[in-house]
Write a protein that holds these residues in place. Structure first.
Motif: not given
Length: 512
Positions: A272-282, A443-454, A302-308
Motif C-alpha cells: 500500500r505504501q508503494c502505491y502512495v509513493v507513486l501517487n504522491k509523485v504524480k 533501489y534507485l527508481f526513475y518514475i514514469d507515467s504508464w499508458d496501461f500497456s504491457d 521535471w525529471i522524477p527519481f525516487f530512492c530509498g
C-alpha cells in the motif's frame, strides 16, 4: 596523494598532558624585548615555576589545536583515497562500473546515491554481536563522512538518519562540503530521511512531506500505524547548469526518498505504501507544473527519481507493484502477501505516539492465531484475505504511474555475474548484510507515467535510454553474497562497511 595522520589527529579528544603542553607554549603575541626579558627574570626568580595560564589562554590554545586537527582531517578527506588513516576508520571502496565508455557526453551529468546509514538510535548490541567498536558513533560518523567524500555523489538520499545527529553533525558537515539538505521524520520517531544536494548544481524550489499513516490509497486503509515518512523535493537546475544548456525546456529534477514499513509481516502494508509513493509523485509533478511552469500542460519539465529502503525484495509485491505493470500477484509473491493479511498487529501500535518496534522490541507475540513465518511454503487464504489481495492488485493497476529501477536496467551490462542471481529483474543480489538476514532492499527508481500497456518485464538499457532521453553512465559495484560470506560476520564492521546496508550510486546523463 594522501596525508598521513595518527589517531589523535582524527579523534576529537584532548591530547594527554595538555596542561604541561600549554605551560610550555610561548605567547607569540608579545614581541616587546623588555617583556620577554622580564618573563625570563621571573622564571629565574621563581626557581623554574611558571605562572599558570589564564582560562582565556587555555581556550585560545585549545581552539588553535582544534583548528589544526580539523585542517589535517579535511586535507585528508580531499585526497579521496584515505589510505593512511587508522584501520578503524577504513572502509571498502568499491569501483563505479562504467557504461558508454568512450562515448562523448553532451548532456547534464550528475550522480545519485541512496544509503540507509543505520540510525544510531536503533543499534542494539544483540542485533550486531560481531560489530564491536564499529558501532560507536564517534568512529562510525567519520567513516560515513569519508564514504560520502569518496563517492562525491551530487544528490544523496539517506534513510535512518538520527534527528540529533542530523542537527548536530550532518547538517554542518554536509554544508562544509558544498551541500544543502532537507530532513523529515515523524515526531514519534527519533530518526528519519534526508535528501542532500550540491548547491552549485541545484536550488530547492518546493517540497512535499509524506505521512503514510494519513495518506489515502483508494478504498484500502492502513493496516496499522507505522510512523513511516517520505520526502520529495523539487530541485531546480542552478544558473550555472542552465548557462550550459540555454535552450533546454527542463526545469530540474524531482527527487524523493523513503524508508518503508520494516515488519516481517508487513508486506500488505508496504505494498500500500508503494502505491502512495507513486501517487504522491504524480501529485507533486502536477503541483510544480502549476506553480512553476505556468500550468502549460507539459509533463516533462521535471525529471522524477525516487530512492530509498523499500524493505522489499524484487520478487515481492511491493517492488512488483511499482515496476511490473499491470501487476498480477502469483506464486511466492501471492503467498507472502496473503499470509501478511492474516497477521494481527497489536493495538499498542495505534495512535500518533504508538510504540515503535524498531526501537523497543517486537510488540506482537506469536500465538495460535498468528502465522508462524512470513514466507510460508503455502498459505490457504480465506475469501476475505483473497479479496484484500485482489483489491490491492486492482488499486495499483488503476494508477497510471510506474517505477523503473536503474540497477535493473543497466547492471547486467557491467556486472553480469551479480545481476539476476536470485530474481528475474536483473537486480544485484544484496544491499543489506546484517547478522541474521541479507538481501536486496534498496533501489534507485526513475518514475514514469504508464499508458496501461504491457510493462511487466524490466526494460532493456537501449529502450530506457531512448524513451526517456537519459543515459546511465555508471553503477556502483555491489558485492554478491559469495563475497560477503567470506567475512563471516554481519555489518557494520571495522575496515569494511559503516552500516548494515551498502550505498548504491548511479551516474546519470540527462540529455537536455
Amino acid at each position: 596523494m594522501t596525508v598521513e595522520v595518527n589517531e589523535n589527529t582524527l579523534h576529537n579528544t584532548e591530547p594527554a598532558g595538555i596542561k604541561n603542553a600549554i605551560s610550555n607554549c610561548v605567547d607569540t603575541t608579545t614581541s616587546e624585548p623588555s617583556k620577554v626579558k622580564e618573563n625570563q627574570n621571573k622564571k629565574k626568580k621563581g626557581k623554574g615555576k611558571r605562572t599558570p595560564p589564564s582560562p582565556e589562554e587555555i581556550a585560545r590554545i585549545r581552539e588553535e589545536r582544534a583548528t589544526q586537527r580539523k585542517a589535517k582531517e579535511e586535507a585528508l578527506l580531499t585526497q579521496g583515497s584515505i589510505t593512511n588513516c587508522p584501520p578503524e576508520l577504513q572502509f571498502i571502496r568499491r569501483p563505479l562500473l562504467e557504461l558508454h565508455k568512450g562515448e562523448p557526453q553532451s548532456g547534464f551529468n550528475f550522480s545519485l546515491m541512496t544509503y540507509n546509514c543505520l540510525a544510531q538510535a536503533l543499534i542494539r548490541r544483540k542485533l550486531f554481536p560481531d560489530s564491536g567498536d564499529a558501532l560507536k558513533w564517534f568512529r562510525r560518523s567519520k567513516v560515513l563522512l569519508y564514504e560520502f567524500m569518496h563517492y562525491k555523489a551530487d544528490v544523496i538520499c539517506l534513510q535512518e538518519v538520527d534527528h540529533i545527529q542530523y542537527q548536530s553533525f550532518w547538517k554542518e558537515e554536509f554544508g562544509k562540503l558544498g551541500y544543502e539538505s532537507q530532513f523529515h521524520r515523524k515526531a514519534s520517531k527519533n530518526h528519519g530521511v534526508a535528501i542532500v544536494w550540491k548547491r552549485e548544481l541545484f536550488t530547492l524550489t518546493d517540497k512535499m512531506l509524506i505521512d503514510y499513516d494519513k495518506e489515502a490509497s483508494g478504498n484500502i486503509p492502513p493496516r496499522t500505524t507505522t510512523n513511516n515518512a517520505g520526502l520529495i523535493l523539487a530541485l531546480k537546475f542552478s544558473d550555472k547548469v542552465l548557462k550550459q544548456f540555454p535552450n533546454t525546456t527542463k526545469s530540474g529534477i524531482l527527487i524523493g526518498t523513503t524508508h518503508l514499513f520494516w515488519h516481517p509481516f508487513g508486506t500488505y502494508e508496504r505494498t500500500r505504501q508503494c502505491y502512495v509513493v507513486l501517487n504522491k509523485v504524480k501529485e507533486f509533478l502536477h503541483r510544480v507544473n502549476v506553480l512553476q511552469n505556468n500550468n502549460d500542460g507539459q509533463k516533462d519539465h521535471w525529471i522524477p527519481f525516487f530512492c530509498g529502503d523499500f524493505n522489499s525484495q524484487p520478487f515481492d509485491t511491493p517492488y512488483l507493484s511499482m515496476t511490473s505493470k499491470p501487476v498480477k500477484y502469483a506464486g511466492r509473491a501471492k503467498t507472502v502477501i496473503e499470509c501478511s493479511t492474516s497477521y494481527k498487529f497489536s493495538k499498542l501500535r495505534e495512535g500518533e505516539s504508538g510504540a515503535d518496534e524498531e526501537e523497543g522490541g517486537n510488540i506482537e507475540k506469536f500465538g495460535k492465531d498468528q502465522p508462524q513465518t512470513p514466507v510460508p511454503a503455502a498459505f490457504d487464504a480465506t475469501p476475505e484475505q483473497s479479496g484484500l489481495v485482489k483489491k490491492m492488485e486492482e488499486l495499483h493497476n488503476s494508477l497510471d504511474m510506474r517505477a523503473i529501477s536503474l540497477y535493473a536496467t543497466g547492471y547486467n551490462r557491467v556486472h553480469p555475474e551479480n545481476a539476476g542471481l536470485d530474481n528475474a529483474r536483473g537486480e544485484p543480489e544484496i544491499s543489506n548484510w546484517a547478522h541474521t538476514w541479507n538481501g536486496l532492499l534498496d533501489y534507485l527508481f526513475y518514475i514514469d507515467s504508464w499508458d496501461f500497456s504491457d510493462r511487466e518485464h524490466a526494460e532493456t538499457l537501449e529502450d530506457f535510454e531512448t524513451n526517456h532521453s537519459i543515459k546511465i553512465r555508471g553503477l556502483l559495484r555491489m558485492p554478491p553474497k559469495s563475497e560477503m560470506e567470506k567475512f563471516g560476520h554481519g555489518q557494520p564492521h571495522t575496515g569494511e562497511y559503516a552500516s548494515d546496508h551498502l550505498s548504491m550510486v548511479c551516474n546519470i546523463e540527462l540529455l537536455l
